[in-house]
Design an enzyme around this catalytic site. Structure first.
Site, PDB file in Angstrom:
ATOM      1  N   ARG A 150       5.858 -25.104  -2.458  1.00 18.86           N
ATOM      2  CA  ARG A 150       5.393 -24.941  -1.059  1.00 18.86           C
ATOM      3  C   ARG A 150       6.420 -24.269  -0.151  1.00 18.86           C
ATOM      4  O   ARG A 150       6.353 -24.360   1.064  1.00 18.86           O
ATOM      5  CB  ARG A 150       4.947 -26.272  -0.449  1.00 18.86           C
TER       6      ARG A 150
ATOM      7  N   ARG B   2       3.527  -4.585  15.529  1.00 19.42           N
ATOM      8  CA  ARG B   2       4.119  -4.362  14.204  1.00 19.42           C
ATOM      9  C   ARG B   2       3.325  -3.357  13.375  1.00 19.42           C
ATOM     10  O   ARG B   2       3.882  -2.685  12.505  1.00 19.42           O
ATOM     11  CB  ARG B   2       4.271  -5.701  13.464  1.00 19.42           C
TER      12      ARG B   2
ATOM     13  N   LYS C 198       7.867  -9.579   5.267  1.00 22.10           N
ATOM     14  CA  LYS C 198       6.623  -9.271   4.539  1.00 22.10           C
ATOM     15  C   LYS C 198       6.951  -9.355   3.067  1.00 22.10           C
ATOM     16  O   LYS C 198       7.859  -8.669   2.585  1.00 22.10           O
ATOM     17  CB  LYS C 198       6.147  -7.857   4.869  1.00 22.10           C
TER      18      LYS C 198
ATOM     19  N   HIS D 125       7.728   5.071  -3.373  1.00 21.70           N
ATOM     20  CA  HIS D 125       7.088   4.615  -2.135  1.00 21.70           C
ATOM     21  C   HIS D 125       7.366   5.583  -0.974  1.00 21.70           C
ATOM     22  O   HIS D 125       6.449   6.042  -0.290  1.00 21.70           O
ATOM     23  CB  HIS D 125       7.579   3.203  -1.803  1.00 21.70           C
TER      24      HIS D 125
ATOM     25  N   LYS E 173      13.589  -2.179  13.770  1.00 25.25           N
ATOM     26  CA  LYS E 173      12.704  -3.106  13.041  1.00 25.25           C
ATOM     27  C   LYS E 173      12.868  -4.527  13.555  1.00 25.25           C
ATOM     28  O   LYS E 173      11.892  -5.257  13.734  1.00 25.25           O
ATOM     29  CB  LYS E 173      12.956  -3.025  11.532  1.00 25.25           C
TER      30      LYS E 173
ATOM     31  N   HIS F 111       1.412   4.942   6.356  1.00 26.67           N
ATOM     32  CA  HIS F 111       1.280   4.030   5.219  1.00 26.67           C
ATOM     33  C   HIS F 111      -0.139   3.906   4.666  1.00 26.67           C
ATOM     34  O   HIS F 111      -0.310   3.654   3.480  1.00 26.67           O
ATOM     35  CB  HIS F 111       1.841   2.646   5.587  1.00 26.67           C
TER      36      HIS F 111
ATOM     37  N   GLU G  10      11.414   6.413   5.238  1.00 30.20           N
ATOM     38  CA  GLU G  10      11.195   5.307   6.194  1.00 30.20           C
ATOM     39  C   GLU G  10      12.093   5.491   7.426  1.00 30.20           C
ATOM     40  O   GLU G  10      11.722   5.110   8.533  1.00 30.20           O
ATOM     41  CB  GLU G  10      11.471   3.947   5.536  1.00 30.20           C
TER      42      GLU G  10
ATOM     43  N   HIS H  71      -0.075   4.488   0.970  1.00 32.18           N
ATOM     44  CA  HIS H  71      -0.399   3.420   0.014  1.00 32.18           C
ATOM     45  C   HIS H  71      -1.535   3.851  -0.919  1.00 32.18           C
ATOM     46  O   HIS H  71      -1.516   3.550  -2.117  1.00 32.18           O
ATOM     47  CB  HIS H  71      -0.827   2.151   0.766  1.00 32.18           C
TER      48      HIS H  71
ATOM     49  N   ASN I  18       3.581   0.945  10.404  1.00 35.13           N
ATOM     50  CA  ASN I  18       2.839   1.446   9.246  1.00 35.13           C
ATOM     51  C   ASN I  18       2.416   2.895   9.381  1.00 35.13           C
ATOM     52  O   ASN I  18       1.515   3.352   8.675  1.00 35.13           O
ATOM     53  CB  ASN I  18       1.602   0.573   9.009  1.00 35.13           C
TER      54      ASN I  18
ATOM     55  N   GLU J 214       2.195  -9.272  12.724  1.00 37.61           N
ATOM     56  CA  GLU J 214       1.412  -8.032  12.867  1.00 37.61           C
ATOM     57  C   GLU J 214       0.071  -8.235  13.572  1.00 37.61           C
ATOM     58  O   GLU J 214      -0.978  -7.820  13.077  1.00 37.61           O
ATOM     59  CB  GLU J 214       1.207  -7.374  11.496  1.00 37.61           C
TER      60      GLU J 214
HETATM   61  P1  NAD Z   1      12.654  -0.157  -5.900  1.00 39.23           P
HETATM   62  O1  NAD Z   1      12.829  -1.542  -5.509  1.00 39.23           O
HETATM   63  O2  NAD Z   1      11.704   0.144  -7.009  1.00 39.23           O
HETATM   64  O3  NAD Z   1      14.075   0.464  -6.232  1.00 39.23           O
HETATM   65  C1  NAD Z   1      14.145   1.807  -6.603  1.00 39.23           C
HETATM   66  C2  NAD Z   1      14.928   2.013  -7.899  1.00 39.23           C
HETATM   67  O4  NAD Z   1      16.327   1.997  -7.605  1.00 39.23           O
HETATM   68  C3  NAD Z   1      14.715   0.965  -8.956  1.00 39.23           C
HETATM   69  O5  NAD Z   1      14.672   1.586 -10.211  1.00 39.23           O
HETATM   70  C4  NAD Z   1      15.964   0.089  -8.844  1.00 39.23           C
HETATM   71  O6  NAD Z   1      16.288  -0.580 -10.020  1.00 39.23           O
HETATM   72  C5  NAD Z   1      16.999   1.104  -8.486  1.00 39.23           C
HETATM   73  N1  NAD Z   1      18.142   0.622  -7.732  1.00 39.23           N
HETATM   74  C6  NAD Z   1      18.156  -0.271  -6.724  1.00 39.23           C
HETATM   75  N2  NAD Z   1      19.366  -0.339  -6.171  1.00 39.23           N
HETATM   76  C7  NAD Z   1      20.156   0.505  -6.855  1.00 39.23           C
HETATM   77  C8  NAD Z   1      21.509   0.873  -6.747  1.00 39.23           C
HETATM   78  N3  NAD Z   1      22.291   0.401  -5.786  1.00 39.23           N
HETATM   79  N4  NAD Z   1      22.009   1.763  -7.637  1.00 39.23           N
HETATM   80  C9  NAD Z   1      21.214   2.301  -8.591  1.00 39.23           C
HETATM   81  N5  NAD Z   1      19.919   2.004  -8.722  1.00 39.23           N
HETATM   82  C10 NAD Z   1      19.385   1.121  -7.856  1.00 39.23           C
HETATM   83  O7  NAD Z   1      12.129   0.744  -4.664  1.00 39.23           O
HETATM   84  P2  NAD Z   1      12.474   0.721  -3.112  1.00 39.23           P
HETATM   85  O8  NAD Z   1      12.259   2.096  -2.664  1.00 39.23           O
HETATM   86  O9  NAD Z   1      13.740   0.039  -2.827  1.00 39.23           O
HETATM   87  O10 NAD Z   1      11.338  -0.215  -2.509  1.00 39.23           O
HETATM   88  C11 NAD Z   1       9.981   0.142  -2.558  1.00 39.23           C
HETATM   89  C12 NAD Z   1       9.152  -1.098  -2.412  1.00 39.23           C
HETATM   90  O11 NAD Z   1       9.414  -1.703  -1.146  1.00 39.23           O
HETATM   91  C13 NAD Z   1       7.672  -0.846  -2.461  1.00 39.23           C
HETATM   92  O12 NAD Z   1       7.070  -1.779  -3.313  1.00 39.23           O
HETATM   93  C14 NAD Z   1       7.217  -1.063  -1.042  1.00 39.23           C
HETATM   94  O13 NAD Z   1       5.901  -1.515  -0.956  1.00 39.23           O
HETATM   95  C15 NAD Z   1       8.183  -2.096  -0.560  1.00 39.23           C
HETATM   96  N6  NAD Z   1       8.354  -2.142   0.900  1.00 39.23           N
HETATM   97  C16 NAD Z   1       8.268  -3.340   1.511  1.00 39.23           C
HETATM   98  C17 NAD Z   1       8.440  -3.439   2.873  1.00 39.23           C
HETATM   99  C18 NAD Z   1       8.404  -4.780   3.532  1.00 39.23           C
HETATM  100  O14 NAD Z   1       8.418  -4.827   4.766  1.00 39.23           O
HETATM  101  N7  NAD Z   1       8.369  -5.853   2.795  1.00 39.23           N
HETATM  102  C19 NAD Z   1       8.710  -2.291   3.624  1.00 39.23           C
HETATM  103  C20 NAD Z   1       8.813  -1.064   2.963  1.00 39.23           C
HETATM  104  C21 NAD Z   1       8.622  -0.992   1.587  1.00 39.23           C
HETATM  105  N1  GLY Z   2       7.109  -1.930   6.636  1.00 43.52           N
HETATM  106  C1  GLY Z   2       6.176  -2.363   7.625  1.00 43.52           C
HETATM  107  C2  GLY Z   2       6.440  -3.718   8.159  1.00 43.52           C
HETATM  108  O1  GLY Z   2       7.386  -4.372   7.804  1.00 43.52           O
HETATM  109  O2  GLY Z   2       5.687  -4.173   8.974  1.00 43.52           O
END
Ligand code: NAD
Ligand code: GLY
Length: 364
Positions: free
Chosen positions: A121, A241, A143, A265, A227, A248, A185, A252, A245, A237
């Site tokens: 939980r 917020r 998120k 992404h 942010k 997005h 971003e 997406h 997006n 949101e």
């Molecule tokens: P990712 O997490 O897939 O990382 C990208 C790649 O880089 C992976 O292969 C990882 O292993 C590698 N990596 C990470 N750090 C490294 C480092 N220091 N050195 C070498 N390699 C490294 O991708 P991302 O772009 O970080 O994140 C994308 C994800 O984030 C998506 O799923 C997206 O939906 C999500 N996201 C979430 C939010 C939120 O508010 N929660 C906002 C934006 C994006």
């Molecule tokens: N990346 C969009 C949000 O965090 O709301």
């Protein structure tokens, strides 16, 4: 020097710590307790690059920490990984007082946060983002979630971390493609909220791509501040917020339609921002000169700008219709009115979306 930014959410408030070599200098220790148990969640790529070293640093400082390693990649951001992590936590007798530590990019952050929000939980978690994208965006704001075959981020929760620790030193091992994806971003914040920042990015792109310390620190701090402010005003949101997006809904749907395999992404969001700008242009709310400036900045950061022709449009539109911002089946988009100002635009007609896509087709 360490910079600190606050996310103000009453009892759920937390700090974002930004600096260089935070872990090498043990500057992070203030946020960890010797009386708690921690579980570092990471992936198989990061294990050899950073995670083993970080684990050693923790252990040397008498922090009680264990590790759980999952497969790397957006295609693994799914419910099966959540089940795997939970199984490992149960086998290791993780209790409600223990803390999860997300060590990786946005994928690790989103999955770990989600597990933390549902395990027994809800337990605490800490974000240590290692990609630019996660440092400027994904690790902040709570998120969490995973993808579903029928849509991106369709399963998830709002669950805030206890602290976000951003060590820019981690970016030194990031691939160029992943780094550039993170700048998508960054550009999103500039187009949406800050014209001056947009102009600064136009001038500073070369230094940023080459990880020049001072510019990078300014850039990451700027994004985190934007942010943090928005999340503090609208955590769940309800209105404001949603502006985060921008690009997005289109982006997406590109990711989902290509089974999370062809585009990172940030790359999908880059195309999404162009499509949104094209939509705004068609609706007569954005001047063509502004669209060109957006395209030019994304070009400087070597981000993709054309809609992939191989995506079947009917399939694509059905993904757009499932976006979380929509209500009563009507497509809602965040559209730019000028650089530095975006607004929510309701009930966008399918013909407008199709025309925007056709205006953004890659040249053959
Ligand atoms: P990712 O997490 O897939 O990382 C990208 C790649 O880089 C992976 O292969 C990882 O292993 C590698 N990596 C990470 N750090 C490294 C480092 N220091 N050195 C070498 N390699 C490294 O991708 P991302 O772009 O970080 O994140 C994308 C994800 O984030 C998506 O799923 C997206 O939906 C999500 N996201 C979430 C939010 C939120 O508010 N929660 C906002 C934006 C994006
Ligand atoms: N990346 C969009 C949000 O965090 O709301």
């Amino acid at each position: 020097m360490i910079k600190k930014i606050s996310v103000s959410l009453k009892k759920k408030s937390y700090s974002i710590i930004i600096g260089f070599k935070i872990f090498k200098k043990s500057d992070f220790l203030f946020y960890f307790s010797k009386n708690k148990r921690y579980f570092l969640i990471t992936n198989n790529t990061l294990l050899s690059i950073w995670a083993k070293k970080i684990l050693q640093i923790f252990k040397k400082n008498n922090i009680n920490i264990d590790i759980i390693v999952i497969s790397d990649g957006e295609i693994y951001k799914k419910i099966e990984q959540v089940d795997y992590i939970i199984k490992e936590l149960l086998k290791k007798n993780c209790s409600r007082n223990d803390v999860l530590v997300a060590f990786g990019g946005g994928v690790i952050g989103d999955i770990t946060g989600f597990v933390a929000s549902i395990y027994q939980r809800g337990i605490s978690f800490i974000q240590i983002p290692t990609t630019l994208l996660a440092q400027v965006d994904a690790s902040i704001g709570g998120k969490t979630g995973v993808n579903h075959a029928l849509g991106k981020n369709m399963i998830g929760t709002f669950w805030q971390p206890k602290v976000v620790i951003i060590d820019l030193f981690f970016l030194s091992t990031l691939s160029k493609r992943e780094l550039l994806s993170g700048f998508s971003e960054v550009i999103k914040y500039a187009i949406s909220f800050d014209k001056k920042f947009f102009i600064w990015l136009e001038k500073t792109f070369f230094r940023l791509i080459n990880l020049e310390k001072k510019s990078l620190l300014y850039c990451v701090k700027k994004c985190c501040k934007i942010k943090a402010k928005i999340v503090s005003l609208d955590e769940k949101e309800k209105n404001l917020r949603a502006l985060l997006n921008f690009g997005h809904t289109y982006g997406h749907a590109i990711e989902s339609c290509t089974n999370y395999k062809n585009f990172l992404h940030g790359e999908a969001i880059s195309i999404g921002m162009i499509l949104s700008a094209r939509t705004a242009e068609i609706l007569g709310i954005l001047e063509i000169s502004q669209v060109k400036k957006i395209i030019s900045l994304l070009n400087k950061f070597q981000l993709p700008i054309f809609f992939p022709k191989k995506i079947p449009l009917l399939n694509y539109i059905s993904y757009m219709k499932r976006d979380k911002k929509n209500s009563y089946g009507k497509i809602k988009l965040i559209l730019p009115f000028k650089i530095g100002l975006v607004k929510i635009y309701d009930n966008i007609k399918e013909e407008v979306i199709l025309s925007s896509i056709k205006n953004s087709f890659e040249k053959i």
